[in-house]
Design a protein around this motif. Structure first.
Motif, PDB file in Angstrom:
ATOM      1  N   ARG A   1       0.862  -1.186   0.000  1.00 17.77           N
ATOM      2  CA  ARG A   1       0.000   0.000   0.000  1.00 17.77           C
ATOM      3  C   ARG A   1       0.901   1.240   0.000  1.00 17.77           C
ATOM      4  NH1 ARG A   1      -2.355  -3.016   3.851  1.00 17.77           N
ATOM      5  NH2 ARG A   1      -1.811  -1.563   5.523  1.00 17.77           N
ATOM      6  N   ILE A   2       1.209   1.701  -1.193  1.00 17.06           N
ATOM      7  CA  ILE A   2       2.109   2.836  -1.357  1.00 17.06           C
ATOM      8  C   ILE A   2       1.304   4.042  -1.816  1.00 17.06           C
ATOM      9  CG2 ILE A   2       4.138   3.708  -2.568  1.00 17.06           C
ATOM     10  CD1 ILE A   2       4.832   0.705  -3.140  1.00 17.06           C
ATOM     11  N   ALA A   3       1.253   5.051  -0.974  1.00 15.35           N
ATOM     12  CA  ALA A   3       0.523   6.273  -1.349  1.00 15.35           C
ATOM     13  C   ALA A   3       1.495   7.305  -1.905  1.00 15.35           C
ATOM     14  CB  ALA A   3      -0.207   6.841  -0.133  1.00 15.35           C
ATOM     15  N   PHE A   4       1.020   8.069  -2.887  1.00 10.68           N
ATOM     16  CA  PHE A   4       1.878   9.066  -3.531  1.00 10.68           C
ATOM     17  C   PHE A   4       1.278  10.456  -3.341  1.00 10.68           C
ATOM     18  CE2 PHE A   4       3.463  10.999  -7.707  1.00 10.68           C
ATOM     19  CZ  PHE A   4       4.724  11.254  -7.213  1.00 10.68           C
ATOM     20  N   LEU A   5       2.074  11.359  -2.817  1.00 12.01           N
ATOM     21  CA  LEU A   5       1.638  12.754  -2.664  1.00 12.01           C
ATOM     22  C   LEU A   5       2.416  13.584  -3.666  1.00 12.01           C
ATOM     23  CD1 LEU A   5       1.128  11.260   0.077  1.00 12.01           C
ATOM     24  CD2 LEU A   5       1.274  13.507   1.149  1.00 12.01           C
ATOM     25  N   TYR A   6       1.682  14.238  -4.552  1.00 11.80           N
ATOM     26  CA  TYR A   6       2.415  14.979  -5.579  1.00 11.80           C
ATOM     27  C   TYR A   6       1.866  16.381  -5.787  1.00 11.80           C
ATOM     28  CZ  TYR A   6      -1.334  13.971  -8.936  1.00 11.80           C
ATOM     29  OH  TYR A   6      -2.536  13.895  -9.587  1.00 11.80           O
ATOM     30  N   GLY A   7       2.726  17.216  -6.296  1.00 16.00           N
ATOM     31  CA  GLY A   7       2.368  18.608  -6.544  1.00 16.00           C
ATOM     32  C   GLY A   7       1.534  18.718  -7.805  1.00 16.00           C
ATOM     33  N   ALA A   8       0.313  19.156  -7.624  1.00  5.60           N
ATOM     34  CA  ALA A   8      -0.605  19.210  -8.767  1.00  5.60           C
ATOM     35  C   ALA A   8      -0.300  20.424  -9.643  1.00  5.60           C
ATOM     36  CB  ALA A   8      -2.031  19.288  -8.272  1.00  5.60           C
ATOM     37  N   GLY A   9       0.473  21.337  -9.114  1.00  3.50           N
ATOM     38  CA  GLY A   9       0.655  22.600  -9.818  1.00  3.50           C
ATOM     39  C   GLY A   9       1.699  22.576 -10.914  1.00  3.50           C
TER      40      GLY A   9
ATOM     41  N   GLN B   1       3.872  14.178 -14.164  1.00  8.44           N
ATOM     42  CA  GLN B   1       4.656  13.131 -14.820  1.00  8.44           C
ATOM     43  C   GLN B   1       5.148  12.098 -13.814  1.00  8.44           C
ATOM     44  OE1 GLN B   1       7.529  15.555 -16.765  1.00  8.44           O
ATOM     45  NE2 GLN B   1       6.018  16.383 -18.197  1.00  8.44           N
ATOM     46  N   ARG B   2       5.487  12.589 -12.645  1.00  6.42           N
ATOM     47  CA  ARG B   2       5.941  11.644 -11.623  1.00  6.42           C
ATOM     48  C   ARG B   2       4.777  10.767 -11.183  1.00  6.42           C
ATOM     49  NH1 ARG B   2      10.206  15.924  -8.713  1.00  6.42           N
ATOM     50  NH2 ARG B   2      11.455  16.036 -10.607  1.00  6.42           N
ATOM     51  N   ASN B   3       3.615  11.319 -11.190  1.00  3.87           N
ATOM     52  CA  ASN B   3       2.433  10.523 -10.876  1.00  3.87           C
ATOM     53  C   ASN B   3       2.219   9.444 -11.928  1.00  3.87           C
ATOM     54  OD1 ASN B   3       0.059   9.745  -9.539  1.00  3.87           O
ATOM     55  ND2 ASN B   3      -1.182  11.041 -10.895  1.00  3.87           N
ATOM     56  N   GLU B   4       2.492   9.793 -13.161  1.00  9.14           N
ATOM     57  CA  GLU B   4       2.395   8.791 -14.232  1.00  9.14           C
ATOM     58  C   GLU B   4       3.323   7.618 -13.962  1.00  9.14           C
ATOM     59  OE1 GLU B   4       2.954   9.773 -18.390  1.00  9.14           O
ATOM     60  OE2 GLU B   4       1.994  11.708 -18.003  1.00  9.14           O
ATOM     61  N   GLY B   5       4.558   7.932 -13.646  1.00 11.91           N
ATOM     62  CA  GLY B   5       5.542   6.885 -13.385  1.00 11.91           C
ATOM     63  C   GLY B   5       5.122   6.013 -12.214  1.00 11.91           C
ATOM     64  N   TYR B   6       4.637   6.683 -11.193  1.00 11.29           N
ATOM     65  CA  TYR B   6       4.151   5.959 -10.011  1.00 11.29           C
ATOM     66  C   TYR B   6       2.990   5.031 -10.378  1.00 11.29           C
ATOM     67  CZ  TYR B   6       0.937   5.508  -6.013  1.00 11.29           C
ATOM     68  OH  TYR B   6       0.050   5.042  -5.082  1.00 11.29           O
TER      69      TYR B   6
ATOM     70  N   SER C   1      -2.436  11.525  -4.203  1.00 14.45           N
ATOM     71  CA  SER C   1      -3.098  12.756  -3.783  1.00 14.45           C
ATOM     72  C   SER C   1      -2.438  13.952  -4.461  1.00 14.45           C
ATOM     73  CB  SER C   1      -2.988  12.935  -2.268  1.00 14.45           C
ATOM     74  OG  SER C   1      -3.343  11.746  -1.595  1.00 14.45           O
ATOM     75  N   ALA C   2      -3.253  14.703  -5.200  1.00 11.04           N
ATOM     76  CA  ALA C   2      -2.748  15.917  -5.845  1.00 11.04           C
ATOM     77  C   ALA C   2      -2.810  17.068  -4.851  1.00 11.04           C
ATOM     78  CB  ALA C   2      -3.583  16.231  -7.079  1.00 11.04           C
ATOM     79  N   LEU C   3      -1.680  17.711  -4.629  1.00 15.31           N
ATOM     80  CA  LEU C   3      -1.629  18.751  -3.605  1.00 15.31           C
ATOM     81  C   LEU C   3      -1.001  20.029  -4.152  1.00 15.31           C
ATOM     82  CD1 LEU C   3      -0.088  16.565  -0.767  1.00 15.31           C
ATOM     83  CD2 LEU C   3      -2.513  17.048  -1.141  1.00 15.31           C
ATOM     84  N   ARG C   4      -1.243  21.114  -3.442  1.00 13.94           N
ATOM     85  CA  ARG C   4      -0.461  22.313  -3.720  1.00 13.94           C
ATOM     86  C   ARG C   4       0.956  22.049  -3.219  1.00 13.94           C
ATOM     87  NH1 ARG C   4      -2.834  27.088  -0.633  1.00 13.94           N
ATOM     88  NH2 ARG C   4      -2.784  25.471   0.967  1.00 13.94           N
ATOM     89  N   PRO C   5       1.949  22.625  -3.846  1.00 15.99           N
ATOM     90  CA  PRO C   5       3.331  22.348  -3.441  1.00 15.99           C
ATOM     91  C   PRO C   5       3.701  23.108  -2.176  1.00 15.99           C
ATOM     92  CG  PRO C   5       3.310  23.899  -5.242  1.00 15.99           C
ATOM     93  CD  PRO C   5       1.870  23.542  -4.973  1.00 15.99           C
ATOM     94  N   VAL C   6       3.061  22.747  -1.084  1.00 18.67           N
ATOM     95  CA  VAL C   6       3.221  23.461   0.174  1.00 18.67           C
ATOM     96  C   VAL C   6       3.428  22.433   1.275  1.00 18.67           C
ATOM     97  CG1 VAL C   6       2.050  24.944   1.823  1.00 18.67           C
ATOM     98  CG2 VAL C   6       1.728  25.311  -0.634  1.00 18.67           C
TER      99      VAL C   6
END
Lengths: 332, 332
Positions: free
Chosen positions: B177-185, B191-196, B210-215
């Motif tokens: 169960r690997i969750a990915f948090l990435y900057g949606a902006g 692209q990193r989400n694609e690879g994941y 999860s698409a997040l603001r880069p904060v």
DNA sequence: CTGTTAGCGCATTCAT
DNA sequence: ATGAATGCGCTAACAG
């Protein structure tokens, strides 16, 4: 590319009127103003900056020469400077001198050649030791680094006070053998060493300060050496974020429990300092305020070149975290 | 201030000869050259850049617009760009768009007004989605962010590949169960989400991104929420240094043992990632090379404005640390 | 309030 | 190889 004369023709006025309108000067009727603005917009006109600067002998540009852009402290300061500068119609040239006096000289030369309105500078120790604002053809405001006798506007932290308080805090928490690792390359480091030494002396403790290059690896090595000694310190204190990072590496490498075996404190409230295990106690600098004050000073100096030298001294904030918890000593 | 005519008189030649010498143009006798140089030195002459730029219609200035100067990635890139630029006689204007499309537009406008030779830009997603280098009056090279179809020179990491390898590494180490948090902006985050997603799909695992603001704060909150769920992830992966910091904060707050209860991995080999407790496994980017390649591309584009669009894709380096140790599962 | 005009300092013809 | 002359585009001084 449209030129000023094209706008003038389009608006049916003279180039002088166009220039007045676009420079926001008074003495133009509302009607003319409106027509010029319409014409400029219609032609997508942009004034040629090179021509404007040549003619007006002003660049509306300020230079910001930081000693190390990788240091988050300067990154924050530069943000404040940029924000304020653009609000005041000034552009910013940001330069990174990399703690290298040669680069620093190069950039100061560049500023001269660019004919900037003024410069905000965090000088190397070499430059600072003989610095006089009057040696430059443009106003200069120092940030972060400044000696008591320096004849220049400056914005600095009260370094002696901050280091004193941080040391005092460690002493209050029961630490005795407190070693200080500081950057020898800057006035800031030296002043913080003063504060440290003062606090130690007042408490009747022996100071143990190491002057280092402001480099992570050097701090790490120095900390490793100190901790491997026969009577290792009970607390390590670093004079800035970089050195604190090196100290943290050393402590982690040795696997020493913090704060039980070794307390840690430093300067600069960087994002990671509350992340490492017990959280590091630090002096936080009001970085944005520092940048803000610097450009404020510079703009005033530009407006009033001959006013008296001024200095803004800001206070650091002690942020206590787990790394400096009360020392538990075995009862005698 | 000495002007060119003063130098000419001092050297007993015409201003044309002085200009030739100082611009390093051929067609001047050795004798004249020497006398001009001596005169220039004697008078401490500096050419007026505004005049030179007006007349020559060149500024020898390149603009560097980064999306967030606080991000160490861009700090490193900018160092490379500066170093190279000055070596090639180009000055650099460094601007920080702060991930704000308005600021970005402002700075691009500024570049136009400054008549720069070219620009290196890390665009916001908004700008990138419709970006065409041909819309600008100056050459533009993109860094860090670029879509497959973007018609512009660019230097980027192979984001899909890097994220794929990082995910694969986690899977190999026994995490499911690997969750990915990435900057949606940014395009980079996507692209990193694609690879994941690709790696998860290949392994027959369900992606949870999860698409997040880069904060930092958003990453922390998202991680806290994930970890508080009924079936919390076994591993958290962040798409950049900022988000990784937020993840680290969350894990620390909850006091979860890493990697036993929760593995962590991310991008950007920042100074602190090997400092936090088990050390974080990351993909390191060749930041200096990226900056180097960008300006190389730009200088070539300036020299050859009509050459075909080129793209440099660099590979990330997987750096394995303790945060992704082999998962120990109770035998079924 | 508006227009005319003279340079700002330099690079670049075009002569020689 | 050199010099004289032109004007880059604009602002500011001056005249009206």
């Amino acid at each position: 590319m449209a030129r000023i004369i094209d706008v003038a023709k389009h608006a049916g006025v003279s180039v002088a009127s166009v220039s007045r309108v676009l420079s926001g000067l008074p003495g133009v009727s509302e009607d003319t103003r409106a027509r010029v603005q319409a014409a400029a917009k219609a032609l997508n006109y942009r004034p040629d900056l090179a021509a404007r600067r040549l003619r007006s002998r002003r660049t509306d540009t300020i230079g910001l020469i930081v000693s190390d852009i990788r240091n988050p402290f300067f990154t924050e300061v530069s943000r404040a400077v940029e924000d304020m500068a653009y609000e005041h119609g000034q552009r910013v040239i940001l330069c990174n001198a990399d703690e290298d006096p040669e680069k620093e000289a190069f950039y100061l030369e560049l500023m001269h050649n660019e004919n900037v309105s003024g410069v905000i500078l965090s000088p190397t120790l070499q430059l600072l030791s003989q610095f006089r604002a009057s040696d430059y053809t443009f106003p200069v405001v120092l940030v972060d680094r400044c000696e008591r006798s320096t004849e220049a506007d400056a914005v600095v932290l009260d370094n002696v006070d901050a280091a004193y308080r941080l040391t005092e805090h460690l002493i209050e928490r029961g630490h005795r053998r407190i070693a200080f690792l500081y950057g020898a390359g800057s006035a800031t480091g030296q002043q913080r060493n003063e504060g440290y030494s003062l606090a130690m002396a007042r408490a009747g403790l022996a100071a143990q300060a190491s002057a280092l290059r402001p480099v992570v690896a050097d701090a790490r090595d120095a900390a490793l050496e100190l901790l491997a000694g026969r009577q290792p310190p009970e607390a390590l204190m670093a004079s800035n974020g970089l050195l604190l990072l090196g100290v943290a590496e050393a402590v982690r490498e040795l696997g020493l429990p913090c704060p039980e075996r070794i307390a840690v404190a430093g300067f600069d409230d960087l994002p990671w300092v509350r992340l490492v295990d017990p959280g590091f106690t630090v002096i936080a600098q009001p970085t944005y305020d520092i940048g803000h004050a610097a450009i404020e000073l510079l703009l005033q100096r530009i407006a009033q070149p001959s006013q008296a030298v001024r200095r803004v001294v800001l206070r650091g904030e002690l942020i206590v975290r787990g790394s400096t918890a009360q020392r538990v000593t075995a009862p005698a």
